[in-house]
Design a protein around this motif. Structure first.
Motif, PDB file in Angstrom:
ATOM      1  N   UNK A   6     123.734 -17.713  53.205  1.00  0.00           N
ATOM      2  CA  UNK A   6     124.402 -18.182  52.336  1.00  0.00           C
ATOM      3  C   UNK A   6     124.224 -19.186  51.521  1.00  0.00           C
ATOM      4  N   UNK A   7     122.661 -19.602  52.489  1.00  0.00           N
ATOM      5  CA  UNK A   7     122.536 -20.862  50.769  1.00  0.00           C
ATOM      6  C   UNK A   7     121.399 -20.077  49.207  1.00  0.00           C
ATOM      7  N   UNK A   8     121.226 -19.311  49.592  1.00  0.00           N
ATOM      8  CA  UNK A   8     120.172 -17.627  48.033  1.00  0.00           C
ATOM      9  C   UNK A   8     121.620 -17.857  47.434  1.00  0.00           C
ATOM     10  N   UNK A   9     123.124 -17.741  47.995  1.00  0.00           N
ATOM     11  CA  UNK A   9     124.065 -17.116  46.945  1.00  0.00           C
ATOM     12  C   UNK A   9     124.348 -18.388  46.927  1.00  0.00           C
ATOM     13  N   UNK A  10     124.461 -19.253  47.284  1.00  0.00           N
ATOM     14  CA  UNK A  10     124.929 -20.367  46.796  1.00  0.00           C
ATOM     15  C   UNK A  10     124.298 -21.394  45.535  1.00  0.00           C
ATOM     16  N   UNK A  11     122.960 -20.696  45.613  1.00  0.00           N
ATOM     17  CA  UNK A  11     121.886 -21.389  44.761  1.00  0.00           C
ATOM     18  C   UNK A  11     122.051 -20.536  43.539  1.00  0.00           C
ATOM     19  N   UNK A  12     122.491 -19.120  43.214  1.00  0.00           N
ATOM     20  CA  UNK A  12     122.314 -18.146  42.784  1.00  0.00           C
ATOM     21  C   UNK A  12     123.844 -18.616  41.635  1.00  0.00           C
ATOM     22  N   UNK A  67     125.061 -21.145  41.267  1.00  0.00           N
ATOM     23  CA  UNK A  67     124.671 -23.209  40.647  1.00  0.00           C
ATOM     24  C   UNK A  67     124.340 -22.504  39.479  1.00  0.00           C
ATOM     25  N   UNK A  68     122.771 -21.479  40.147  1.00  0.00           N
ATOM     26  CA  UNK A  68     121.814 -22.306  38.449  1.00  0.00           C
ATOM     27  C   UNK A  68     122.359 -20.632  37.147  1.00  0.00           C
ATOM     28  N   UNK A  69     123.681 -20.244  37.877  1.00  0.00           N
ATOM     29  CA  UNK A  69     123.644 -18.953  36.985  1.00  0.00           C
ATOM     30  C   UNK A  69     125.267 -18.977  36.549  1.00  0.00           C
ATOM     31  N   UNK A 101     123.387 -23.512  31.754  1.00  0.00           N
ATOM     32  CA  UNK A 101     123.172 -21.779  31.082  1.00  0.00           C
ATOM     33  C   UNK A 101     121.683 -23.243  30.385  1.00  0.00           C
ATOM     34  N   UNK A 102     121.994 -24.689  29.959  1.00  0.00           N
ATOM     35  CA  UNK A 102     121.087 -24.763  29.372  1.00  0.00           C
ATOM     36  C   UNK A 102     119.616 -25.808  29.922  1.00  0.00           C
ATOM     37  N   UNK A 103     120.171 -26.044  30.682  1.00  0.00           N
ATOM     38  CA  UNK A 103     119.634 -26.790  31.992  1.00  0.00           C
ATOM     39  C   UNK A 103     118.339 -25.815  32.217  1.00  0.00           C
ATOM     40  N   UNK A 104     118.901 -24.839  33.318  1.00  0.00           N
ATOM     41  CA  UNK A 104     117.565 -23.464  33.271  1.00  0.00           C
ATOM     42  C   UNK A 104     117.211 -22.950  31.999  1.00  0.00           C
ATOM     43  N   UNK A 105     117.913 -22.757  30.346  1.00  0.00           N
ATOM     44  CA  UNK A 105     116.492 -22.795  29.188  1.00  0.00           C
ATOM     45  C   UNK A 105     116.081 -23.797  29.801  1.00  0.00           C
ATOM     46  N   UNK A 106     116.038 -25.425  29.831  1.00  0.00           N
ATOM     47  CA  UNK A 106     114.758 -26.395  29.739  1.00  0.00           C
ATOM     48  C   UNK A 106     113.848 -26.618  30.647  1.00  0.00           C
ATOM     49  N   UNK A 152     119.705 -29.457  40.317  1.00  0.00           N
ATOM     50  CA  UNK A 152     120.178 -28.985  40.276  1.00  0.00           C
ATOM     51  C   UNK A 152     120.543 -28.306  41.531  1.00  0.00           C
ATOM     52  N   UNK A 153     120.158 -29.248  42.389  1.00  0.00           N
ATOM     53  CA  UNK A 153     119.981 -30.168  44.201  1.00  0.00           C
ATOM     54  C   UNK A 153     121.301 -30.697  44.710  1.00  0.00           C
ATOM     55  N   UNK A 154     121.635 -31.221  42.970  1.00  0.00           N
ATOM     56  CA  UNK A 154     122.734 -32.329  43.095  1.00  0.00           C
ATOM     57  C   UNK A 154     123.988 -31.557  43.102  1.00  0.00           C
ATOM     58  N   UNK A 155     123.776 -30.129  42.449  1.00  0.00           N
ATOM     59  CA  UNK A 155     124.695 -29.292  41.692  1.00  0.00           C
ATOM     60  C   UNK A 155     125.416 -28.330  43.028  1.00  0.00           C
TER      61      UNK A 155
END
Length: 714
Positions: A648-654, A656-658, A663-668, A683-686
């Protein structure tokens, strides 16, 4: 700094003087020094400005800094015993309805008792009534004497009548033990009031620092580490010197009734003339008359205002520790009389500025003046202010070659202002021209008090009685908590300083460990997989005594005490004396959250059901609103349930990240660099926001790291 201008008459002149309001001359003031002004006709006198040091008790010339006088102080404390009935009658006291109940609102919350309802015929001197000594009063008095380290608790003591006349003393005499006291030759070791405050602040800082240790593990190389170490080093350099006060005697006696005055003004008009008539009436409440007191009389060993306040506070805590007095000065449970005098300051090899030498303390200085008694002080602030005022007033008289009169004074409280920072002055209520003849006589209706097996019960000797009923001392409790629960010294000291907190802490630890043990047993019964074997290992670590103990101590010393303190401040409002007294009376027994619910809350934190932020919210709700609900019920009602499932946590992270918005933060993050940690924090906050704060912090961070690394490699 405040000033006290002592008008010194010129040669061959005589002038009258009067005290006027305080005024401030120096802006570089120290909290340890204050003075008050005395003015006379300027043409006939020259003014000498005096300063008073609250830590040393030395009165000095503000201009030349010459040390002139040393304060000498003795104290008399009247402590009302927390027993259910009065000393010589069966009438209930205000303590009866609170013996088995906890306050559920504030540190001073009590149920108002109607006037003149807790009264027995003996209390109002009804003819033909006889006294019957309360055994509860004997027990409480013996424990009080033992707590003050009295060298002698007398096997044989006697009651006698002390005759004087006041409306609130219906018998015309007080039953006391002036010449044959219960105990004598005690010794109290304490810290002056200013040092106590600094030590308490240090303990609170240490408790908070302990809570942050885990979060600070990664800061060894941070730029703030050197600053933190410097601050801690400065705190460790602070030293506190203990002071000893000898107790002359402890005696059992009756309390008086309480007189209050009411003033009314009426206006009448006749023949175009308006007349105002002021009427003052006195109302007497005999509910307090006959309540059991112990009077604690000290030797004149104190030398400053802060020492006097520190001694009273220490005695208050000792009596509270053994349960003989609740110590609520604002309610009159503990009242203090000061005996203040001054003596010319003499410097010698054994007497430094602080006059801390035991030999100098136990010998009255040469040239000491008449002692002045200041009656019925009911807060530490009043004790400090009254001592300062008296020391400076007597010094100004000495500089004018006027003797200090033998008199009894009272402290008149005034609002604290820039002109009157001490908030009051002493006022003479009667002169003691000659020694008062109280016409002491043995009490004919009471036999001598003999501490034998019949009086103490079950045929016990005094040593057996003390072994059975004397509670663990604060010093012993501190050592035991450190050894048994692996607590730090400052935290253990803070818990041991509040006797109810010791049992509260230990009960909460037991509840938490029992709850964790039940959860562990349930999981073992349901599953036998290899994964469960690992979980059992984790549970063994979780059940470690030190982890649970540290969490309970942290929530007790920081969060729960903070809530109790906040309630006290809100209740006191703008009354500074009441606020100071309430804050010095903070105790866990004023909490609306019991040890059972604290233990359950800690168990939910340890087993991963709650995050720290959730737990703090639940504790606040339990204290203020949900005073009967369990932590689990509150968590369920508010949807606070930690998400620990890795998938469940992995899906939550996916998610948010994707998310296209990120997108801008992921590229950075893919580009790497020194700011990568900032992107991770973003990302932790999100993710935490997406989970409504329910994601398990550590497991979520692991899942997020995995998702981000895959994003970089992909």
């Amino acid at each position: 700094m405040m000033i006290f201008s002592a008008a010194v008459p010129s040669a061959g002149t005589r002038s009258s003087s009067s005290i006027y309001c305080l005024r401030s001359l120096f802006h570089q003031s120290s909290s340890s020094s204050s003075v008050r002004p005395l003015s006379t006709a300027p043409s006939a006198t020259s003014q000498q400005i005096l300063t008073y040091n609250k830590d040393t008790g030395i009165i000095s010339d503000a201009r030349s800094m010459q040390q002139l006088y040393q304060t000498i102080i003795g104290i008399e404390i009247h402590a009302q015993l927390s027993i259910p009935t009065k000393l010589f009658s069966s009438a209930p006291t205000r303590h009866e309805s609170h013996d088995n109940k906890k306050s559920t609102s504030s540190p001073s919350s009590t149920t108002a008792i109607p006037s003149n309802t807790n009264v027995h015929p003996f209390d109002i001197a009804y003819p033909g009534t006889l006294p019957t000594l309360s055994h509860s009063a004997i027990k409480a008095s013996i424990l009080s004497a033992a707590s003050l380290n009295c060298r002698t608790i007398h096997h044989y003591s006697k009651f006698e009548r002390k005759h004087y006349f006041y409306a609130d003393l219906p018998q015309g005499y007080q039953i006391t033990q002036q010449r044959w006291p219960l105990a004598s030759e005690g010794l109290v070791t304490f810290l002056p009031y200013s040092n106590q405050q600094q030590l308490q602040q240090q303990q609170q800082r240490d408790g908070k620092d302990g809570d942050k240790k885990k979060r600070r593990r990664g800061r060894e190389n941070s730029p703030n580490k050197q600053e933190d170490d410097t601050s801690n080093h400065q705190q460790q350099q602070h030293t506190t010197e203990p002071v000893q006060l000898r107790i002359e005697r402890i005696q059992i006696e009756q309390d008086t009734g309480k007189t209050t005055t009411h003033t009314t003004t009426t206006t009448s008009s006749s023949n175009d003339t308006t007349t105002q008539t002021t009427t003052t009436t006195a109302h007497i409440n005999y509910n307090r008359a006959g309540c059991a007191l112990i009077e604690i009389v000290s030797y004149p060993d104190l030398r400053s205002a802060h020492e006097a306040a520190g001694a009273v506070d220490k005695i208050r805590k000792l009596l509270k520790h053994v349960g003989s007095c609740d110590g609520k000065m604002e309610e009159g449970s503990l009242r203090c009389d000061l005996n203040v005098s001054i003596a010319p300051f003499i410097r010698n090899d054994t007497n430094d500025e602080s006059s801390s030498s035991s030999s100098s303390r136990y010998t009255l200085p040469l040239g000491n003046g008449h002692r002045v008694e200041v009656k019925n002080l009911n807060s530490l602030r009043q004790i400090i202010a009254a001592t300062e005022y008296e020391a400076l007033r007597q010094s100004s008289l000495a500089l004018q070659n006027k003797a200090t009169g033998r008199e009894t004074r009272t402290f008149h409280v005034k609002p604290t202002t820039s002109d009157d920072p001490l908030g009051g002055e002493t006022i003479c209520i009667r002169a003691k021209g000659d020694a008062i003849d109280y016409r002491f006589m043995p009490e004919p209706d009471l036999p001598p008090l003999i501490l034998d097996g019949t009086t103490l019960g079950d045929g016990m000797t005094l040593s057996e009685f003390l072994k059975k009923y004397m509670p663990e001392s604060a010093e012993d409790a501190t050592a035991r908590l450190m050894k048994q629960y692996s607590l730090g010294e400052s935290v253990a000291t803070l818990i041991a300083s509040d006797p109810p907190a010791i049992g509260f802490f230990e009960d909460a630890v037991s509840v938490a460990k029992a709850e964790l043990r039940v959860k562990d047993d349930d999981s073992r019964a349901e599953e036998k997989s290899l994964e469960e074997e690992q979980q059992q290992t984790d549970n063994t670590i979780i059940d470690d005594n030190s982890i649970v103990s540290a969490l309970v101590a942290n929530y007790l010393c920081n969060d729960l005490y903070a809530l109790i303190k906040k309630s006290a401040i809100e209740e006191a409002g703008d009354d500074e004396d009441k606020r100071a007294t309430l804050l010095n009376s903070i105790s866990v027994d004023q909490s609306t959250v019991d040890s059972q619910r604290i233990g359950l809350l800690i168990a939910m934190i340890v087993n991963g059901s709650l995050t720290t932020s959730m737990a703090k919210k639940i504790l606040t709700m339990m204290y203020k609103d949900e005073i009967t609900s369990s932590p689990r019920d509150i968590a369920t009602a508010n949807g606070w349930e930690v998400i620990s499932d890795v998938e469940v946590l992995t899906q939550l992270c996916k998610d948010v990240v994707h998310n296209p918005e990120n997108t801008k933060q992921l590229e950075q993050y893919k580009q790497g660099g020194k700011n990568t940690w900032k992107i991770e924090k973003f990302f932790i906050g999100k993710v935490m926001a997406q989970s409504n704060g329910n994601a398990h912090p550590e497991k979520m961070k692991e899942a997020l790291t995995s998702v981000l690394e895959k994003g970089v490699s992909g």
